[in-house]
Design an enzyme around this catalytic site. Sequence first.
Site, PDB file in Angstrom:
ATOM      1  N   TYR A  22       0.820  -1.213   0.000  1.00  0.00           N
ATOM      2  CA  TYR A  22       0.000   0.000   0.000  1.00  0.00           C
ATOM      3  C   TYR A  22       0.854   1.263   0.000  1.00  0.00           C
ATOM      4  O   TYR A  22       0.565   2.210   0.717  1.00  0.00           O
ATOM      5  CB  TYR A  22      -0.946   0.019   1.206  1.00  0.00           C
ATOM      6  CG  TYR A  22      -2.146  -0.878   1.025  1.00  0.00           C
ATOM      7  CD1 TYR A  22      -3.207  -0.474   0.210  1.00  0.00           C
ATOM      8  CD2 TYR A  22      -2.219  -2.116   1.649  1.00  0.00           C
ATOM      9  CE1 TYR A  22      -4.311  -1.290   0.027  1.00  0.00           C
ATOM     10  CE2 TYR A  22      -3.319  -2.936   1.474  1.00  0.00           C
ATOM     11  CZ  TYR A  22      -4.363  -2.518   0.665  1.00  0.00           C
ATOM     12  OH  TYR A  22      -5.454  -3.323   0.492  1.00  0.00           O
ATOM     13  N   TYR A 151     -14.054  -3.756   3.921  1.00  0.00           N
ATOM     14  CA  TYR A 151     -12.713  -4.286   3.663  1.00  0.00           C
ATOM     15  C   TYR A 151     -12.549  -5.555   4.491  1.00  0.00           C
ATOM     16  O   TYR A 151     -12.770  -5.539   5.704  1.00  0.00           O
ATOM     17  CB  TYR A 151     -11.616  -3.275   4.033  1.00  0.00           C
ATOM     18  CG  TYR A 151     -10.234  -3.865   3.843  1.00  0.00           C
ATOM     19  CD1 TYR A 151      -9.640  -3.880   2.587  1.00  0.00           C
ATOM     20  CD2 TYR A 151      -9.548  -4.445   4.904  1.00  0.00           C
ATOM     21  CE1 TYR A 151      -8.387  -4.457   2.397  1.00  0.00           C
ATOM     22  CE2 TYR A 151      -8.297  -5.024   4.721  1.00  0.00           C
ATOM     23  CZ  TYR A 151      -7.725  -5.026   3.464  1.00  0.00           C
ATOM     24  OH  TYR A 151      -6.491  -5.608   3.284  1.00  0.00           O
ATOM     25  N   ASP A 257     -16.652  -9.790  10.896  1.00  0.00           N
ATOM     26  CA  ASP A 257     -15.206  -9.617  10.735  1.00  0.00           C
ATOM     27  C   ASP A 257     -14.740  -8.642  11.821  1.00  0.00           C
ATOM     28  O   ASP A 257     -14.869  -7.427  11.684  1.00  0.00           O
ATOM     29  CB  ASP A 257     -14.911  -9.079   9.334  1.00  0.00           C
ATOM     30  CG  ASP A 257     -13.419  -8.824   9.117  1.00  0.00           C
ATOM     31  OD1 ASP A 257     -12.654  -8.866  10.103  1.00  0.00           O
ATOM     32  OD2 ASP A 257     -13.034  -8.568   7.960  1.00  0.00           O
ATOM     33  N   LYS A 286      -5.273  -9.511  13.655  1.00  0.00           N
ATOM     34  CA  LYS A 286      -4.536  -8.324  14.095  1.00  0.00           C
ATOM     35  C   LYS A 286      -4.112  -8.411  15.562  1.00  0.00           C
ATOM     36  O   LYS A 286      -3.112  -9.024  15.866  1.00  0.00           O
ATOM     37  CB  LYS A 286      -5.354  -7.071  13.802  1.00  0.00           C
ATOM     38  CG  LYS A 286      -5.415  -6.811  12.297  1.00  0.00           C
ATOM     39  CD  LYS A 286      -5.777  -5.390  11.937  1.00  0.00           C
ATOM     40  CE  LYS A 286      -5.485  -5.114  10.484  1.00  0.00           C
ATOM     41  NZ  LYS A 286      -6.642  -5.173   9.598  1.00  0.00           N
TER      42      LYS A 286
HETATM   43  C1  LIG Z   1      -6.742  -5.918   8.267  1.00  0.00           C
HETATM   44  C2  LIG Z   1      -8.092  -6.500   8.053  1.00  0.00           C
HETATM   45  C3  LIG Z   1      -8.257  -7.758   7.439  1.00  0.00           C
HETATM   46  C4  LIG Z   1      -7.099  -8.519   6.841  1.00  0.00           C
HETATM   47  O1  LIG Z   1      -6.189  -8.944   7.787  1.00  0.00           O
HETATM   48  P1  LIG Z   1      -4.672  -9.267   7.291  1.00  0.00           P
HETATM   49  O2  LIG Z   1      -4.020  -9.801   8.520  1.00  0.00           O
HETATM   50  O3  LIG Z   1      -4.103  -7.971   6.836  1.00  0.00           O
HETATM   51  O4  LIG Z   1      -4.769 -10.268   6.198  1.00  0.00           O
HETATM   52  C5  LIG Z   1      -9.530  -8.259   7.335  1.00  0.00           C
HETATM   53  N1  LIG Z   1     -10.593  -7.591   7.797  1.00  0.00           N
HETATM   54  C6  LIG Z   1     -10.478  -6.397   8.402  1.00  0.00           C
HETATM   55  C7  LIG Z   1     -11.690  -5.713   8.919  1.00  0.00           C
HETATM   56  C8  LIG Z   1      -9.233  -5.802   8.529  1.00  0.00           C
HETATM   57  O5  LIG Z   1      -9.120  -4.584   9.078  1.00  0.00           O
END
Ligand SMILES: *Cc1c(COP(=O)(O)O)cnc(C)c1O
Length: 443
Positions: A22, A151, A257, A286
């Site tokens: 990015y 996302y 998510d 994360k």
């Molecule tokens: C960062 C993120 C992902 C992807 O996670 P990665 O570890 O970067 O593959 C998926 N969903 C959300 C909401 C995110 O913020």
Amino acid sequence: MDSKQNTQSYQAMDRQSVWHPYTRFSALDEKPLPVITHGEGAFLYDSEGRKYLDAISSWWACNLGHGHPRVVEAIVQQARELQHSILGNLSHPRAIELASMITGLFPDDRRVMFASDGSCAVEAALKIALQYWYNIGEADKTKFVSLDFAYHGDTLGAVSVGYLDHFHKPFKGALFPVFQAPSPCCGTCAFHESESVCLNECFDTMRLIVREHAHELAAVIIEPMCQGSGGMRIQNPEYLRRLAQLCKDEGVLLIADEIAMGMGRTGRMFAFDHAGILPDIVCLGKSLSAGYLPVSATVVRAPIFETFRDKPKDHTFYHGHTFAGNPIAAAAAVETLRVYEEEGIVAQSAAMAKVLAEELSPLAAIPGVRNVRSLGMIGVVELEDNQEGDGTRRAVRVRDRLRENGILLRPLGPVIYVMPPLITAEPVLRFLAQAVGKAIRES
Ligand SMILES: *Cc1c(COP(=O)(O)O)cnc(C)c1O
């Protein structure tokens, strides 16, 4: 070699070898990137000894800050004992402990499928939803609904349900089709005169889509309470309540998510806790290990898991990653969850959220600021933007000015936001909000 020379040689090698995620080429042409060499608490230090406040928790992962002695010790110990062993037809203590700690965070019965990255947790969630319907003889339910501005990661399945035009256009031809519902950015979008109109209109469209297509829908996927990368768009919890009920009524799974917003970021352990709902499948990543090592989890309601038996028919989930539930990463996550509990990290996040909101609210009066909003330890100042992208350019100037003053953040277009570690001390948090205000005024 002095630190300046050291830095320059790193930067020269960096330019020749690292493909930065990015990151535009032009960013590298303007100025060499700082080389971060160590971290402590809420702060990062570069190779020349400059100190920076990590105002975005290193891509939203480091909720406990850097160098937490307990997590570091857990990693060292585990690395000595066992660095890797697989979970296919074998098990190991740290994966068992972590899975049971995660399921213990839920009031209902759950199972945990591990992976390393958030995107992989999302891929697993999508595939589990698909195979669940297949397992129970409803193989036509293969489609997904997601929100505008969603996302969910950068692998192709995750991109399909999280399509953002300015990031993903080149991949469009390879993505599977998804039903897209409007993003309920209650109170902040420019299209509705009030929060309740936004909530009602956005939800009405979602309901139309789900009702009309229920027979072919596997799941709805959503970032509960706040869409992150799509611009920190905060929802009304009522939207989630209605959505959970709708999914239940129409026989469609709900995937939450929580990769960015879970783990206390919003002032509750999970963002969906604000709505008092229990999604069928929950993705964590994360900050699950407080950003120490990559570990993610897909947490699935037991009745869904139960359909994956191999008798009378083979419904085994043939899916898994090499490092799924890696012992060192799991050890980091286990210790992270212990620290969360013993140090009351989520309550601390909720308390600091009030400070952040209070400090940011006067920034709404700055000329060119469109909206100030916050949720938990997410603070957002959105600038007015236009066709020429003046707001976006101003946000870049704000970023650069803050970097010079020892604060690291990364605006999303015209959206300047902070997501500091949840352990950030109150005076530091106040300093951060005030510095953001000052930088906006001066940029
Ligand atoms: C960062 C993120 C992902 C992807 O996670 P990665 O570890 O970067 O593959 C998926 N969903 C959300 C909401 C995110 O913020």
